[in-house]
Design a protein around this motif. Structure first.
Motif, mmCIF file in Angstrom:
data_model
loop_
_atom_site.group_PDB
_atom_site.id
_atom_site.type_symbol
_atom_site.label_atom_id
_atom_site.label_comp_id
_atom_site.label_asym_id
_atom_site.label_seq_id
_atom_site.Cartn_x
_atom_site.Cartn_y
_atom_site.Cartn_z
ATOM 1 N N VAL A 209 0.846 -1.207 0.000
ATOM 2 C CA VAL A 209 0.000 0.000 0.000
ATOM 3 C C VAL A 209 0.879 1.254 0.000
ATOM 4 N N MET B 275 -4.673 1.017 -7.907
ATOM 5 C CA MET B 275 -4.967 1.428 -6.534
ATOM 6 C C MET B 275 -4.754 0.234 -5.599
ATOM 7 N N GLU C 159 -5.194 -0.849 -1.352
ATOM 8 C CA GLU C 159 -5.714 -0.389 -0.065
ATOM 9 C C GLU C 159 -5.814 -1.588 0.874
#
Ligand code: ADP
Length: 551
Positions: free
Chosen positions: A401, A452, A454
């Motif tokens: 992350v 992305m 997360e």
């Protein structure tokens, strides 16, 4: 290049034909001049020989000393010597040239007069080395190409045999360039299949190894992803990503948009008129009429939107349409052509500058594709379990992350990236495109991707996604119908047109591309996070073989 011109230049336009005619007429007139001068020197030679023999005979009869010569006899002797030198130089040279060829290339058929005009032919035969035996008939065609008499591009139509055309062109180019193409295969390829659609003036084909990454578990189905690449690590790395996704329950993909674009540029005398057309095209009440005109071009092309941009009195009209299983550039261009013709009735002062005004935007990095999308817009996601991150990817969620935030997001922002918020999407896109017959130049916009990452599920697992707004793929047309590429499409279950639902094959392929990118991103990011990148590249990308020996 031979005196006959540049046989590998572009197809003929008027200028080329004219140039060729000029060259041919020059050659004909120079041959004519040579014959006349040989004739004159021969006649002079015979006359002076005759005169000198007669004078020698008379002097013998009259007992006149031979060394006492008159002015006429002196002139005759000088003329005799001059004509001897002329004839010796010309015929002697031809003889030496002829013998030299036979010594070096005993197996080659005798040169025709054409090659006397080809300044490279002699050099290239020496440099290229001995080739497989060519028939006399083929040799004549090769020489005609080398001399420029037969344009290289016309070989297929002239011979009616695409393979033979490729072989002959290849030999001609080797001779002209004086360089060998040994190592570039020519056999084992269907040259008929590329005629008029995939590649002009072929001389062989480049081999690219195809590796398979997978199984990729995507939307509950398994896919084996073909990747054509010469980059070590790439397939292995994507395969590791597939494994991590599979072990975590698979990936999910969503198609957000499906529409190919084309944007012509038109010009008016005033910005006011350009704006009038913009308002007309963007008026919802006009859409149906415009769509009817546009859709006439194909069973599959269906107009979706028209967006305009103005620069002064120039108008850029971005048409978007669905294209079934085709990537769609031809289809959308035909539809645009129909609409432009229709608009002429009410906008006769419109000057069409170009069918493409770069606001499309094809094969160039452009924000319009990144923001609006082009081709298929896809988002693909997966939740990778903590244990899988540790065991398969050899790193941890927090490191991934953090790295994603600092590299793919912040680092790319610092670099002023346009759609490049990822680690290496273009690596995977290019490899899958090459394997499946897509247009590799479209990897520019097709590789736009934001990755992305997360931490989810209480910080234990990793949510990873790739969002790709402009994946431009098709399963019909272009390179997709070639045997090797179509085999790769077949492996993915998306070969050709989808009979039940037009466009499903191309959409499925776009989703596979996104999923493969997801796998590639996961694996490379993990390697970087774990500090393994250099080590694995040294292992897979640098063989111990000493290439310098061969080069
Ligand atoms: P592109 O528009 O991608 O350049 P082509 O024009 O080369 O592609 O190929 C599309 C051609 O294939 C068109 O002639 C179209 O009618 C035909 N075709 C057949 N089936 C389909 C399908 N399912 N989807 C799209 N086109 C199809």
């Amino acid at each position: 290049m031979g005196a006959g011109g540049r046989p590998f230049d572009h197809p003929p336009d008027d200028q080329m034909i004219l140039k060729q005619k000029v060259v041919e007429s020059r050659r004909a007139s120079s041959n004519h001049a040579a014959y006349v001068s040989h004739g004159i020197f021969f006649a002079v030679f015979l006359s002076v020989v005759y005169y000198l023999i007669v004078r020698w005979h008379e002097k013998t009869l009259n007992s006149t000393p031979l060394l006492v010569v008159t002015m006429f006899e002196m002139a005759a002797i000088i003329t005799f010597v001059a004509s001897c030198i002329y004839l010796l130089v010309y015929f002697g040279n031809s003889l030496v040239h002829h013998t030299h060829f036979l010594d070096e290339e005993e197996d080659q058929p005798e040169e025709t007069t054409n090659t006397v005009h080809c300044e490279y032919a002699h050099l290239s035969l020496k440099q290229v080395g001995k080739k497989d035996k060519v028939t006399q008939e083929d040799e004549a065609v090769i020489q005609a190409v080398v001399s420029g008499e037969t344009p290289s591009y016309s070989l297929e139509s002239k011979l009616g045999d695409c393979k033979r055309a490729a072989v002959i062109r290849r030999m001609a180019v080797e001779r002209i360039a004086g360089k060998s193409l040994d190592g570039l295969p020519v056999d084992g390829f269907d040259y008929e299949s590329i005629l008029g659609q995939c590649c002009e003036m072929p001389v062989g084909y480049v081999q690219i190894p195809v590796g398979i990454a997978g199984p990729m578990l995507l939307d509950g189905k398994e896919f084996w992803v073909p990747m054509a690449t010469t980059e070590g690590c790439l397939v292995a790395s994507t395969n590791r990503g597939c494994k991590a996704i599979y072990a975590s329950g698979g990936a999910t993909s969503i198609l957000l948009k499906d529409g190919m674009t084309r944007a012509p540029v038109v010009r008016f005398a005033t910005a006011k008129r350009a704006a009038e057309l913009k308002f007309f095209l963007e008026e919802p009440l006009n859409f149906e009429t415009l769509a009817t005109v546009f859709n006439k071009s194909s069973r599959f092309g269906r107009l979706q939107t028209i967006r305009c941009a103005i620069a002064g009195k120039n108008l850029y009209i971005r048409f978007t349409c669905s294209t079934g299983d085709a990537m769609g550039m031809n289809m959308v261009s035909k539809g645009v052509q129909n609409v432009l013709e229709y608009l002429r009735a009410d906008f006769s002062d419109m000057d069409v500058i170009g069918i493409s005004g770069n606001y499309c935007s094809d094969k160039k990095p452009a924000a319009v594709n990144w923001i609006e999308g082009r081709g298929k817009s896809v988002v693909c996601e997966a939740i990778i379990k903590e244990q899988v991150v540790k065991k398969v990817l050899k790193t941890n969620v927090a490191s991934l992350v953090e790295l994603n935030m600092l590299k793919n997001l912040t680092g790319s922002a610092m670099a002023g990236a346009l759609g490049g918020f990822n680690a290496h999407a273009s690596n995977i896109v290019s490899a899958v495109y090459l394997a499946t017959g897509q247009d590799p130049a479209q990897n520019i916009e097709s590789s736009h991707c934001i990755t992305m990452m997360e931490a989810v599920n209480g910080g234990n697992d990793l949510h990873v996604s790739v969002t790709m707004p402009s994946i431009e793929v098709g399963t019909v047309g272009g390179g997709t119908q070639l045997t090797s590429q179509s085999a790769c499409l077949n492996l993915l279950g998306v070969k050709g047109a989808n009979k039940e639902s037009a466009g499903s094959n191309a959409r499925q392929l776009a989703m596979v591309v996104a999923a493969a990118v997801l796998a590639g991103e996961l694996s490379l990011m993990s390697a970087i996070a774990a500090g393994q990148l250099v080590n694995s590249h040294m292992k897979y990308n640098r063989s111990n073989k000493d290439n310098s020996v061969e080069s």
